[in-house]
Design a protein around this motif. Structure first.
Motif, PDB file in Angstrom:
ATOM      1  N   MET A   1       0.860  -1.186   0.000  1.00 50.13           N
ATOM      2  CA  MET A   1       0.000   0.000   0.000  1.00 50.13           C
ATOM      3  C   MET A   1       0.899   1.240   0.000  1.00 50.13           C
ATOM      4  O   MET A   1       1.719   1.423   0.877  1.00 50.13           O
ATOM      5  N   THR A   2       0.724   2.102  -1.001  1.00 53.27           N
ATOM      6  CA  THR A   2       1.613   3.259  -1.110  1.00 53.27           C
ATOM      7  C   THR A   2       0.906   4.572  -0.749  1.00 53.27           C
ATOM      8  O   THR A   2       1.531   5.605  -0.671  1.00 53.27           O
ATOM      9  N   THR A   3      -0.420   4.501  -0.536  1.00 50.11           N
ATOM     10  CA  THR A   3      -1.175   5.738  -0.276  1.00 50.11           C
ATOM     11  C   THR A   3      -0.781   6.352   1.063  1.00 50.11           C
ATOM     12  O   THR A   3      -0.371   5.663   1.982  1.00 50.11           O
ATOM     13  N   HIS A   4      -0.956   7.669   1.157  1.00 47.15           N
ATOM     14  CA  HIS A   4      -0.647   8.402   2.378  1.00 47.15           C
ATOM     15  C   HIS A   4      -1.748   8.126   3.400  1.00 47.15           C
ATOM     16  O   HIS A   4      -2.924   8.294   3.114  1.00 47.15           O
ATOM     17  N   LEU A   5      -1.363   7.725   4.616  1.00 53.08           N
ATOM     18  CA  LEU A   5      -2.379   7.373   5.623  1.00 53.08           C
ATOM     19  C   LEU A   5      -2.655   8.546   6.558  1.00 53.08           C
ATOM     20  O   LEU A   5      -1.737   9.238   6.996  1.00 53.08           O
ATOM     21  N   HIS A   6      -3.924   8.740   6.878  1.00 53.96           N
ATOM     22  CA  HIS A   6      -4.356   9.698   7.895  1.00 53.96           C
ATOM     23  C   HIS A   6      -3.706   9.286   9.235  1.00 53.96           C
ATOM     24  O   HIS A   6      -3.579   8.085   9.514  1.00 53.96           O
ATOM     25  N   PRO A   7      -3.304  10.265  10.075  1.00 53.81           N
ATOM     26  CA  PRO A   7      -2.649   9.915  11.344  1.00 53.81           C
ATOM     27  C   PRO A   7      -3.451   8.922  12.202  1.00 53.81           C
ATOM     28  O   PRO A   7      -2.861   8.047  12.845  1.00 53.81           O
ATOM     29  N   GLU A   8      -4.788   9.022  12.164  1.00 53.83           N
ATOM     30  CA  GLU A   8      -5.588   8.080  12.974  1.00 53.83           C
ATOM     31  C   GLU A   8      -5.500   6.658  12.405  1.00 53.83           C
ATOM     32  O   GLU A   8      -5.579   5.682  13.137  1.00 53.83           O
ATOM     33  N   ASN A   9      -5.328   6.567  11.090  1.00 53.78           N
ATOM     34  CA  ASN A   9      -5.160   5.244  10.482  1.00 53.78           C
ATOM     35  C   ASN A   9      -3.757   4.690  10.721  1.00 53.78           C
ATOM     36  O   ASN A   9      -3.586   3.475  10.875  1.00 53.78           O
ATOM     37  N   LEU A  10      -2.783   5.602  10.766  1.00 55.33           N
ATOM     38  CA  LEU A  10      -1.422   5.154  11.110  1.00 55.33           C
ATOM     39  C   LEU A  10      -1.431   4.538  12.510  1.00 55.33           C
ATOM     40  O   LEU A  10      -0.834   3.485  12.748  1.00 55.33           O
ATOM     41  N   ALA A  11      -2.155   5.198  13.434  1.00 61.03           N
ATOM     42  CA  ALA A  11      -2.229   4.703  14.805  1.00 61.03           C
ATOM     43  C   ALA A  11      -2.931   3.336  14.844  1.00 61.03           C
ATOM     44  O   ALA A  11      -2.492   2.422  15.549  1.00 61.03           O
ATOM     45  N   LEU A  12      -3.992   3.198  14.036  1.00 58.96           N
ATOM     46  CA  LEU A  12      -4.716   1.917  14.003  1.00 58.96           C
ATOM     47  C   LEU A  12      -3.849   0.806  13.408  1.00 58.96           C
ATOM     48  O   LEU A  12      -3.831  -0.317  13.911  1.00 58.96           O
TER      49      LEU A  12
END
Ligand code: SAM
Length: 217
Positions: A1-12
């Motif tokens: 997955m190369t898309t930029h992740l929202h910070p809340e998704n990074l945490a998840l």
């Protein structure tokens, strides 16, 4: 997955990197009841199916042989665990590392069904509109969806038990009992909720619906 992740998704994603090691063991007491529901939920699901937040693949055995399932998840660790169940499934399964809030590799109107069990109670409210808009985009006109999530009960005894569990459930799974998924679905123009029902008490909510534009499948 190369898309930029929202910070809340990074945490998840980071949470499930850890939780993924022992998810099935930890979830076993709940899975004992979920596994009684999964066949009934999925027996009529056919054609091209997107399962979002497929996790360790507990739904995969319940799809009929003529379903073609694309299972996506934010967590590579959870997907790795799902591989074994994908191989044993009666239907064709492709597992893809992807974020349900941005699915650029999946074309518009590709799927007959969208399934998500215990994803939207994990997904932060701020991200739900994006994920639901993606659901609306990738569904065919008339395509259907089923979502299952947990909610706070109106029964005081059950609610107190849930409140005692809330901090643990959020820390380990990222799940909350107070998400506003129904309201977020109602705000998406092309989505129609056709039925809501409870799988148990007034806590396990099944939301069924369809994408309105065009012909019903
Ligand atoms: C509580 S587990 C449920 C797993 C499975 N659906 C089940 O019924 O057992 C939630 C799953 O959603 C995934 N998830 C959370 N946010 C996601 C997102 N934005 N896109 C894809 N998967 C996501 C997590 O990585 C986790 O595997």
């Amino acid at each position: 997955m190369t898309t930029h992740l929202h910070p809340e998704n990074l945490a998840l994603r980071d949470k499930y990197r850890l939780t993924g090691w022992f998810y099935d063991m930890l979830d076993y007491p709940w899975e004992r009841q979920y596994r009684k529901w999964r066949p009934g939920l999925l027996e009529a699901v056919r054609g091209d199916v997107l399962e979002a937040g497929v996790g360790t693949g507990h739904n995969l055995a319940a799809y009929p042989p003529d379903a073609r399932v694309t299972g996506i998840d934010l967590s590579e660790r959870m997907l790795a665990r799902a591989q074994r169940r994908a191989k044993r499934a009666a239907c064709r399964v492709e597992l893809v590392h992807a974020d349900a809030t941005q699915l650029p590799t999946l074309s518009d109107g590709r799927f007959d069904w969208y399934i998500a069990t215990f994803l939207y109670c994990v997904m932060p409210d701020a991200l739900q509109p994006a994920a639901l808009a993606e659901m609306a985009r990738v569904l065919k006109p008339g395509g259907r969806f089923k979502l299952v999530e947990i909610l706070y009960s109106k029964d005081e005894t059950i609610r107190r038990r849930q409140e005692r569990m809330a901090a643990f459930v959020q820390r380990v799974y990222g799940a909350r009992f107070d998400r506003n998924t129904l309201a977020h679905i109602r705000a998406i123009p092309n989505l129609e909720i056709t039925q809501t029902s409870f799988l148990k008490d007034d806590t396990y909510l099944l939301i069924e619906g369809r994408k309105t534009a065009g012909t019903v499948v």
